[in-house]
Scaffold this active site. Structure first.
Site, mmCIF file in Angstrom:
data_model
loop_
_atom_site.group_PDB
_atom_site.id
_atom_site.type_symbol
_atom_site.label_atom_id
_atom_site.label_comp_id
_atom_site.label_asym_id
_atom_site.label_seq_id
_atom_site.Cartn_x
_atom_site.Cartn_y
_atom_site.Cartn_z
ATOM 1 N N ASP A 1 -9.091 -3.694 -5.916
ATOM 2 C CA ASP A 1 -8.531 -3.142 -4.686
ATOM 3 C C ASP A 1 -9.254 -1.834 -4.359
ATOM 4 O O ASP A 1 -9.343 -0.946 -5.198
ATOM 5 C CB ASP A 1 -7.032 -2.880 -4.882
ATOM 6 C CG ASP A 1 -6.313 -2.554 -3.589
ATOM 7 O OD1 ASP A 1 -6.826 -1.727 -2.815
ATOM 8 O OD2 ASP A 1 -5.224 -3.108 -3.368
ATOM 9 N N SER B 1 0.824 -1.193 0.000
ATOM 10 C CA SER B 1 0.000 0.000 0.000
ATOM 11 C C SER B 1 0.869 1.258 0.000
ATOM 12 O O SER B 1 1.684 1.442 -0.895
ATOM 13 C CB SER B 1 -0.934 -0.059 1.219
ATOM 14 O OG SER B 1 -2.009 0.814 1.081
ATOM 15 N N HIS C 1 -7.454 -5.658 -0.539
ATOM 16 C CA HIS C 1 -6.332 -4.726 -0.618
ATOM 17 C C HIS C 1 -5.018 -5.487 -0.503
ATOM 18 O O HIS C 1 -4.765 -6.129 0.512
ATOM 19 C CB HIS C 1 -6.463 -3.695 0.502
ATOM 20 C CG HIS C 1 -5.439 -2.611 0.465
ATOM 21 N ND1 HIS C 1 -4.943 -2.087 -0.712
ATOM 22 C CD2 HIS C 1 -4.804 -1.950 1.470
ATOM 23 C CE1 HIS C 1 -4.059 -1.149 -0.428
ATOM 24 N NE2 HIS C 1 -3.958 -1.049 0.885
#
Length: 516
Positions: A457, A230, A485
């Protein structure tokens, strides 16, 4: 609710970031062997003279009181532009390679955020959950970024103040509610300046990337091997941009696009959560117990929006002193979008909310905000705002700017658009001006870098991964066709095999490889 808070999965990231290192006692120290050289077309630049003492410091490793883990503290300049102007102390932890097989080097991990505790992630998941063959040949290492968790954390509000802040209406219906929301953002920013004013100008992603290079050297590695999830992908890409000749095997999972402005990032993320919600809704309506109807995703969206509107007008009890209003309910739903394994919990929470019980959605919201049962909060949201507001100029300067942008946000997501647009106003009142700007990252001369994207996502939309892989001169895109995610370690043998092979052998997957 904060937007532009890409993070790893609800179960892994939010569940592990609160773990603490405690009970350190004296122990031996070891720098370990250097990583094997990686292919790079540029030579590493020499360490600036003003930083040589930092690069030469000794790390004194100690038993952390957590089985198999060692901890230490690293010193770095508070301000890299003025290395003699003060220091910041950064917490580091590692678990040494277990064998069998020849040790490759250190593998630094970061779960994202910004604001997620890398040490919490290491101790709670990575050092026990990463594939055994990877842990056998790498020392698993984490450093809490400056301003985060154990590394001189940014602090902004007390627990009770944060409770009030998280309940402020983020879909204002009139000027009075706009004023109240703006006031909440101002109070948040003022609290950060009051409690953490010295560190606030020095928690940028670039500074953290420089800290990572110092740690790389102190660990005895010629090149940085790294898995970032991320926001951790932006951190890894920034490292590659600054130090292409020192870049080793980098996995950037759930990628961010550094070329986008703050408003573009927020609007794209709004669309990402809409995509994730549509996937959840399509799954939900096929079940007889779906609280959002059993006919279509559009009906589910309409019923969820109706629930939010009702909670805006009249919050419902939760069994605690906090009632569930629209803001906390929205955050609870968003939290469950990070990982499809949370969808059953969300269905139950929505069913309870329909019956007048807000406890389920409140629990999801509390997990997102990292609120403890005691009422205390981890510093995740404080560090998140501090880094985001420093890395890019604000999305909006005034409430009027938000109003003008509302149609584009609501087009991106009829369910979440309005709230996401207003949440993006928070950096307008930040006490420190942004030092970063949106730009492409090419990292010319870096070794091959694997960029991973998940097609549905919510927090880091798939096209961000496509863009980053295209920008990086040595980027290779690895696609997971699925929900949730990030992708590594989430059940796809295809993804895990491709990444493990890269980490262990240095061979990236074929260009545009797709997994499901």
């Amino acid at each position: 609710m904060h937007t532009r808070r890409p993070f790893r999965t609800l179960a892994l990231a939010l569940g592990t970031a609160g773990l603490l290192i405690s009970g350190c006692s004296s122990g031996s120290s070891s720098s370990g062997a250097a990583s094997p050289a990686q292919a790079a077309s540029v030579s590493p630049s020499p360490v600036p003279a003003a930083l040589k003492s930092y690069y030469a410091q000794h790390l004194s490793w100690r038993d952390c009181g957590v089985s198999g883990f060692q901890c230490t503290t690293m010193k770095a300049p508070l301000d890299y532009a003025k290395p003699d102007g003060g220091e910041i102390k950064l917490a580091v932890s590692r678990k040494k390679a277990t064998g069998p097989g020849k040790r490759i080097g250190s593998l630094l991990v970061n779960p994202g955020g910004p604001g997620g505790s890398a040490i919490g992630y290491l101790q709670g998941y990575a050092a026990i959950g990463y594939p055994a063959q990877v842990r056998a040949r790498y020392d698993m290492v984490a450093i809490d970024p400056r301003g985060v968790a154990r590394s001189e954390p940014v602090e902004c509000l007390t627990g009770p103040q944060m409770d009030v802040y998280t309940q402020v209406d983020q879909t204002p219906d009139d000027d009075a509610e706009v004023t109240k929301l703006s006031g909440a953002f101002k109070k948040f920013a003022t609290g950060c300046e009051k409690r953490s004013g010295e560190v606030l100008p020095h928690v940028s992603t670039e500074e953290t990337a420089r800290d990572m290079d110092m740690l790389r050297a102190l660990l005895g590695d010629e090149h940085l091997n790294y898995v970032g999830a991320s926001y951790g992908t932006f951190l890894g890409a920034t490292y590659a941009e600054l130090f292409p000749g020192r870049t080793g095997r980098l996995v950037l999972d759930g990628a961010m696009d550094p070329s986008l402005s703050s408003i573009e990032l927020n609007r794209d993320q709004t669309a990402g959560f809409e995509t994730a919600f549509q996937s959840f809704a399509q799954d939900c309506v096929r079940k007889s117990d779906c609280p959002l109807g059993t006919t279509s995703a559009d009906e589910a969206a309409t019923r969820l929006k109706k629930l939010f509107t009702e909670l805006d007008a009249k919050p419902i009890p939760t069994g605690e002193s906090r009632d569930l209003g629209e803001s906390l309910a929205t955050t609870g739903v968003i939290a469950a979008m990070y990982d499809e394994s949370a969808w059953p919990q969300l269905r139950e929470a929505l069913t309870a909310a329909d019956a007048g019980d807000g406890s389920g959605l409140l629990a999801l919201a509390d997990s997102y905000y990292e609120r403890e049962p005691s009422g205390e909060y981890a510093n995740l949201m404080y560090a998140n705002a501090a880094v985001n507001c420093l890395d890019l100029p604000p999305a909006f300067a005034t409430p009027q700017d938000v109003t003008k942008a509302l149609p584009s946000f609501e087009k991106a997501s009829p369910v979440f658009g309005e709230g996401f647009a207003w949440a993006a106003l928070n950096c307008a009142y930040w006490p420190v001006p942004a030092t970063g700007t949106a730009h492409r990252i090419e990292a010319e001369g870096a070794a091959p870098i694997v960029v991973v994207g998940t097609t549905r996502d919510p927090a880091t939309p798939y096209h961000w991964a496509e863009s980053l892989a295209d920008q990086l001169s040595s980027g290779t895109l690895l696609t997971y066709e699925g929900d949730g995610h990030t992708a590594y370690g989430r059940g796809s043998d295809c993804i895990d095999t491709a990444i493990n092979t890269y980490l262990l052998e240095g061979t990236p997957p074929p260009a545009d490889k797709k997994c499901s």
